[in-house]
Design a protein around this motif. Structure first.
Motif, short mmCIF file in Angstrom:
data_model
loop_
_atom_site.label_atom_id
_atom_site.label_comp_id
_atom_site.label_asym_id
_atom_site.label_seq_id
_atom_site.Cartn_x
_atom_site.Cartn_y
_atom_site.Cartn_z
N ASP A 284 5.22 3.56 -6.32
CA ASP A 284 3.80 3.44 -5.21
C ASP A 284 3.38 4.80 -5.56
O ASP A 284 3.39 5.51 -5.24
CB ASP A 284 4.75 3.21 -4.15
CG ASP A 284 3.90 3.30 -2.87
OD1 ASP A 284 1.92 2.53 -3.19
OD2 ASP A 284 3.84 3.10 -1.89
N HIS B 291 -3.50 3.50 -6.29
CA HIS B 291 -4.03 4.66 -5.68
C HIS B 291 -3.05 5.88 -6.29
O HIS B 291 -1.64 6.08 -6.52
CB HIS B 291 -3.07 5.03 -3.97
CG HIS B 291 -2.22 4.10 -3.48
ND1 HIS B 291 -1.16 5.05 -3.64
CD2 HIS B 291 -1.58 2.86 -3.30
CE1 HIS B 291 0.04 4.79 -3.25
NE2 HIS B 291 -0.22 3.52 -3.18
N GLU C 17 -4.15 6.12 0.13
CA GLU C 17 -4.10 5.08 1.20
C GLU C 17 -2.82 4.93 1.77
O GLU C 17 -2.83 3.99 2.45
CB GLU C 17 -3.41 4.06 -0.71
CG GLU C 17 -3.18 2.34 -0.18
CD GLU C 17 -2.23 1.87 0.60
OE1 GLU C 17 -1.43 0.78 1.16
OE2 GLU C 17 -0.64 2.84 -0.17
N ASP D 13 -0.57 -2.98 -6.56
CA ASP D 13 0.09 -1.71 -5.75
C ASP D 13 1.22 -2.64 -4.77
O ASP D 13 1.83 -2.13 -3.80
CB ASP D 13 -0.83 -1.37 -4.89
CG ASP D 13 -0.66 -0.15 -4.03
OD1 ASP D 13 0.97 0.25 -3.84
OD2 ASP D 13 -0.81 -0.34 -2.85
ZN LIG Z 1 1.45 1.90 -2.49
#
Ligand SMILES: [Zn+2]
Length: 455
Positions: free
Chosen positions: A129, A96, A160, A187
């Protein structure tokens, strides 16, 4: 034809390394905070940047806007594909491009939106992230180049961190574009920067609201106290009755599982105590490995409790108490089944015959990988070759809601959950960072895995 060697892949990744880090730095600088507006121009720019990077490594990528379930415009998503052979297996690569907000930049040691390298880690919001996931996919595809032997599809999501509100309608509208044999979700993360992991399971989640009532109206605690217990005490008794003496949840019908694929290494109690800030005198509840208690056994939390505040309290027996229970469920149990078991237990065991009413709230399914699938074994082998040490599987106590959704929408696909994080990554917190040596090994791993899947 011989499969490309690990050494060859590593030397290609080394040669491409500056570009990979540059992609990550430019991604961090885009400050793609979805909480500031999923449909915003900043999110569109971020999606366009990612699509451009994916085109650079041979994927025919484009930016499309999803629609929310109510029909309003949704997130800017990046989708695309690279078809090498219609008969070859197809792999969907997920990451993402949105990032968590930065509510307090002063809590950071570096500028959150300027990638900054300190002691082998690159700091910045989204460095791990999930900018790391994008960097892994980009680096792996570049390393394979024309040696890619699988068809690749990509889905780089733009919402996300907001709970993916348009995820299901979007996938349903693009089902053919996402249909695949293997889905790599980059992820999550590794055991440590040096020890790779597949994420083996996620717990599900269910909630109920409970009302406990013993009186039709409040009465004076001096006049009636004794035979009549206040509803807060009755609620406490009801909650306590859900546990046995070890602190294990003891509700018939709520499943407990052992770590998926077997426990390879238990979690270190001292580290867990330190990270969670547990007071010294507290002894951990439950039985069995710490990993099973945190990953695959059910856990119950009172997340809301309506009672009179201490300040301003007076001598009254409370007639009615309401509380909310959040139940984390074993990866393979249907959450509505666990919810049903919990609701029945609460309704059937009222302390002193108090009225107990249970309102059933939302359910979220857990997920478990298939430890015996060929793709799983290929992934574990690729990790060992890339990192030079055996991987250690790990579970997640929490949920990543879109993973069970992906699995539900594509039931025959093998979902592999990998990722750039490690315990020092601070995803969602100040001073988020990614280990650069870990990232390099992750890129080599994914390239090797794609090579194995195509062999
Ligand atoms: Zn993530």
């Amino acid at each position: 034809m011989a499969q490309i060697s690990a050494d060859e892949i590593r030397s290609r990744v080394e040669a491409d390394w500056n570009r990979i880090v540059d992609v990550l730095n430019r991604k961090i600088a885009l400050a793609s905070v979805s909480a500031k507006g999923i449909t915003g121009e900043h999110m569109k720019r971020s999606a366009e940047f990612v699509a451009e990077q994916m085109r650079e490594v041979g994927v025919d990528a484009k930016v499309v806007q999803s629609a929310n379930p109510d029909g309003t415009p949704g997130a800017w998503e990046v989708i695309g594909s690279r078809v090498v052979d219609p008969d070859a297996p197809t792999v969907l690569l997920y990451a993402h491009h949105d990032v968590q907000p930065v509510p307090d930049p002063a809590a950071w040691d570096t500028d959150p939106f300027v990638g900054t390298e300190v002691d082998g880690r690159l700091y910045g919001r989204g460095s791990a992230d999930d900018g790391g996931g994008i960097a892994i996919h980009s680096g792996a595809l570049k390393a394979l180049g024309d040696d890619l032997k699988v068809n690749v599809k990509i889905f780089i999501e733009g919402e996300e961190e907001m709970g993916s509100p348009s995820f299901i309608p979007f996938i349903e509208a693009h089902r053919d574009e996402f249909a695949s044999d293997v889905i790599i979700v980059a992820d999550s993360g590794n055991w440590s920067a040096d020890i790779p992991s597949l994420t083996t399971s996620l717990r599900g989640n269910t909630c109920v609201d409970v009302t406990v009532r013993a009186l039709k109206h409040p009465v004076h605690s001096g006049q009636y106290g004794g035979p009549i217990l206040d509803s807060n005490t009755l609620a406490a008794m009801l909650i306590a009755s859900l546990y046995d003496d070890n602190g294990d949840l003891a509700v018939p019908g709520i499943a407990a599982e052992e770590p998926i694929g077997g426990l390879q290494r238990d979690l270190d109690e001292a580290t867990v105590r330190e990270d969670a800030g547990i007071v010294d005198s507290y002894t951990l509840a439950g039985s069995g490995s710490l990993a099973s208690r945190l990953w695959t056994k059910p856990s119950l939390t009172v997340i809301g409790f309506d009672a009179h505040p201490v300040d301003g309290s007076f001598n009254v027996i409370a007639p009615e108490t309401r509380f909310r229970l959040s139940l984390r469920t074993a990866p393979n149990q249907r959450p509505e089944q666990a919810q049903d078991a919990l609701a029945k237990f609460l309704e059937n065991n009222p302390p002193f015959g108090a009225q107990v009413e249970v309102t059933r709230l939302e359910n979220g399914m857990g997920w478990a990988m298939d430890p015996n699938a060929v793709a799983t074994r290929d992934a574990l082998e690729a990790m060992e070759e890339a990192f030079g040490v055996a991987p250690i599987n790990k579970g997640e106590g929490g949920s990543i809601p879109f993973i069970p959704e992906l699995q539900r929408l594509f039931p025959s696909a093998q979902v592999l959950v990998t990722g750039p994080e490690d315990p020092k990554a601070n995803a969602h917190s100040p001073n988020e960072s990614i280990s650069l040596s870990g990232l390099k090994n992750n890129v080599v791993t994914e390239a090797l895995l794609l090579a194995k899947l195509g062999a």
